[in-house]
Write an enzyme that holds these catalytic residues in place. Structure first.
Site, short mmCIF file in Angstrom:
data_model
loop_
_atom_site.label_atom_id
_atom_site.label_comp_id
_atom_site.label_asym_id
_atom_site.label_seq_id
_atom_site.Cartn_x
_atom_site.Cartn_y
_atom_site.Cartn_z
N ASP A 121 0.80 -1.23 0.00
CA ASP A 121 0.00 0.00 0.00
C ASP A 121 0.83 1.28 0.00
OD1 ASP A 121 -2.65 -0.97 -0.13
OD2 ASP A 121 -2.53 -1.62 1.95
N ASP A 179 -6.88 -3.74 -5.95
CA ASP A 179 -6.52 -2.45 -5.36
C ASP A 179 -5.05 -2.07 -5.66
OD1 ASP A 179 -8.27 -4.22 -3.99
OD2 ASP A 179 -8.33 -2.98 -2.21
N1 GLY Z 1 -7.36 -1.31 -0.32
C1 GLY Z 1 -8.31 -1.66 0.63
C2 GLY Z 1 -9.68 -1.16 0.36
O1 GLY Z 1 -10.03 -0.67 -0.68
O2 GLY Z 1 -10.46 -1.30 1.30
#
Ligand code: GLY
Length: 400
Positions: A121, A179
Site C-alpha cells: 500500500d 486495489d
Molecule cells: N485497499 C483496501 C480497500 O479498498 O479497502
C-alpha cells in the site's frame, strides 16, 4: 543535463496529474461549480474539527456518529496518506496555511513508512501524501522519501508471478488484489524522477499480469488472486471485502477503473485505455447502478435496493471518470463527465455530505470499508474524503 530532463519530466507529470482534461470542451454544470467552491470551504472547516480531535501521534481512520467515538491508526495503516493528502489538496485550493502546516506535521510521522517492505500500500500511503507535497513544494527530501518508498514497494515484485505481492498472509499464498493497481503511480513517478527504468518495468509487468488474470468475461474484476509464485499460475480467484468470490465488489471495480486510467496516462499504451473503458462500461451499464450513480457496496450485494451504498467507491469512480473522459471520444467523454457530475452533485447533498461540525470532522458519510469483516460499515472514511476532494478539483480544473 540528465537532472534537467528529469525535472522537466516531473513537472510535466505534475501538471498532468493535477489537471483534468476536457478535450471536447463539454459545458460545465454551473450549479456543480458553485457547489464545489462551497464544498472546499466546508471541507476545510471540517478538517479543522478533525485536526483538533486527532491525538498527536495518530492518523484518523473513522468515526461513529452514534457513539461519538473516533478510530485512529498508526502510520502503517494503508490509509495513513489520505489525511495529509486531503489537507494538501484543500491547501492547494484555499491557500490556508493552517491546513498546510497540519499536513507537514503529519508527514513527519508518516515518513518512516518509506522503509516499510511489509505492505503493497505504499502508493496510497506515500504517493497520495508526499507525492502531492512534492508537487506543491518540490524538495530533495520529499524526492528521496518517495524514491525509498518505490524501492520498498519494488521488493514485493516477484518476476515468476509477474506482479507485486499484496498481502503476506500464509507462506504458500501469493495474494494480489485489484486495489494494487493504485500503487503503480508511485513506481511510474520514481522512474521519471530517477531515470531508473526498473520501477516502470515492474509497474507495466504488474498491470499486464492483472489485465490478463484479474478480469471476468463481463469486465468486472475479482478482488483477490492467489498465484503460485514459482510457476506464475493462478491457484485461486476469490474475494476478501466483497459479497462473494464471483461478485463485483464496488470499490474493487473503482480501483481497477482508476488504476488502468492512470496506467494509460503514464504509458500511453492503448491496451490500458481499452481496459479502463471496458471497466467503465461494466460499471455504467450495470442494472444495479442506481439512478443517483452512488454504487451499492457490491454490485451483487444481497438486498438491493436496500443494500448499503459506498460513498468511497462513488468518489473514486467520479475522479477516475473525469480523467478517463480526457482520453476518449466525444460521446464516451460526455457520458463520463456527466456521470461524474451526477455522482459529485449527489455526494454533495446532505444525504452524504455531513453538516458542518458533525461527523467528527469527516467530509462524507456512508462509506463501507470491510463489510464481511463487519468493520468500518456505513461510516466516514478518509479515502472517501480524499477522492471526493480530488474529483471536485479535477472537475473544476476541466473547465478552467
Ligand atoms: N485497499 C483496501 C480497500 O479498498 O479497502
Amino acid at each position: 543535463m540528465k537532472i534537467a530532463i528529469c525535472i522537466f519530466l516531473v513537472c510535466c507529470f505534475s501538471f498532468i496529474k493535477n489537471s483534468a482534461q476536457n478535450p471536447h470542451q463539454h459545458k460545465p454544470d454551473k450549479n456543480l461549480l458553485k457547489i464545489i467552491d462551497q464544498n472546499m470551504m466546508d471541507a476545510a472547516a471540517q478538517y479543522k474539527v478533525l485536526m483538533k480531535n486527532l491525538p498527536a501521534d495518530q492518523f484518523p481512520k473513522t468515526y461513529s456518529p452514534t457513539t461519538g467515538q473516533y478510530e485512529f491508526s498508526n502510520s502503517d495503516w494503508w490509509c495513513s496518506g489520505f489525511y495529509p493528502g486531503t489537507l494538501l489538496y484543500l491547501y492547494q485550493q484555499l491557500k490556508d496555511t493552517v491546513l498546510y502546516n497540519e499536513a507537514v506535521r503529519v508527514l513527519d510521522l508518516l515518513k518512516k513508512e518509506q522503509f516499510n517492505t511489509s505492505t503493497h500500500d505504499l502508493g496510497f500511503m506515500m504517493y497520495c501524501s508526499f507525492g502531492l507535497a512534492n508537487d506543491i513544494h518540490p524538495s530533495l527530501v520529499y524526492k528521496e522519501i518517495l524514491l525509498n518508498s518505490a524501492r520498498s514497494l519494488s521488493t514485493r515484485f516477484n518476476p515468476m508471478a509477474g506482479c507485486i505481492k499484496s498481502w503476506d498472509v500464509k507462506p504458500n499464498e501469493f495474494l494480489v488484489i485489484i486495489d494494487n493497481m493504485m500503487n503503480l503511480e508511485l513506481l511510474f513517478w520514481a522512474t521519471k524522477a530517477s531515470g531508473d527504468s526498473s520501477f516502470y518495468k515492474i509497474a507495466v509487468a504488474h498491470a499486464n499480469t492483472t489485465m490478463k488474470n484479474h478480469f471476468r468475461a463481463d469486465n468486472s474484476s475479482y478482488h483477490v488472486l492467489n498465484y503460485n509464485d514459482s510457476t506464475g499460475l493462478v491457484q485461486q480467484k476469490r474475494t476478501a471485502q466483497g459479497f462473494a468470490d464471483e461478485s463485483a465488489w464496488a470499490r474493487g471495480q473503482a480501483w481497477g477503473l482508476y488504476g488502468f486510467t492512470e496506467t494509460y496516462r503514464e504509458t500511453k499504451d492503448k491496451r490500458y485505455l481499452d481496459q479502463a473503458t471496458k471497466i467503465a462500461a461494466f460499471i455504467l451499464s450495470h442494472p444495479n447502478l442506481p439512478a443517483d450513480k452512488i454504487a451499492y457496496w457490491d454490485f451483487n450485494a444481497p438486498g438491493i435496493p436496500d443494500a448499503l451504498r459506498d460513498a468511497s467507491a462513488a468518489a473514486i469512480m467520479a475522479s477516475a471518470l473525469i480523467e478517463l473522459g480526457g482520453y476518449v471520444n466525444k460521446k464516451l467523454s460526455a457520458q463520463y463527465f456527466n456521470t461524474a457530475a451526477t455522482i459529485l452533485t449527489n455526494l454533495s447533498a446532505s444525504k452524504y455530505k455531513t453538516a458542518p461540525g458533525s461527523n467528527g470532522g469527516f467530509i462524507l458519510q456512508h462509506g463501507v470499508g470491510h463489510l464481511p469483516n463487519k468493520t468500518e460499515v456505513d461510516v466516514p472514511l478518509t479515502y472517501a474524503d480524499y477522492y471526493f476532494v480530488e474529483a471536485l478539483i479535477r472537475y473544476k480544473n476541466a473547465f478552467k
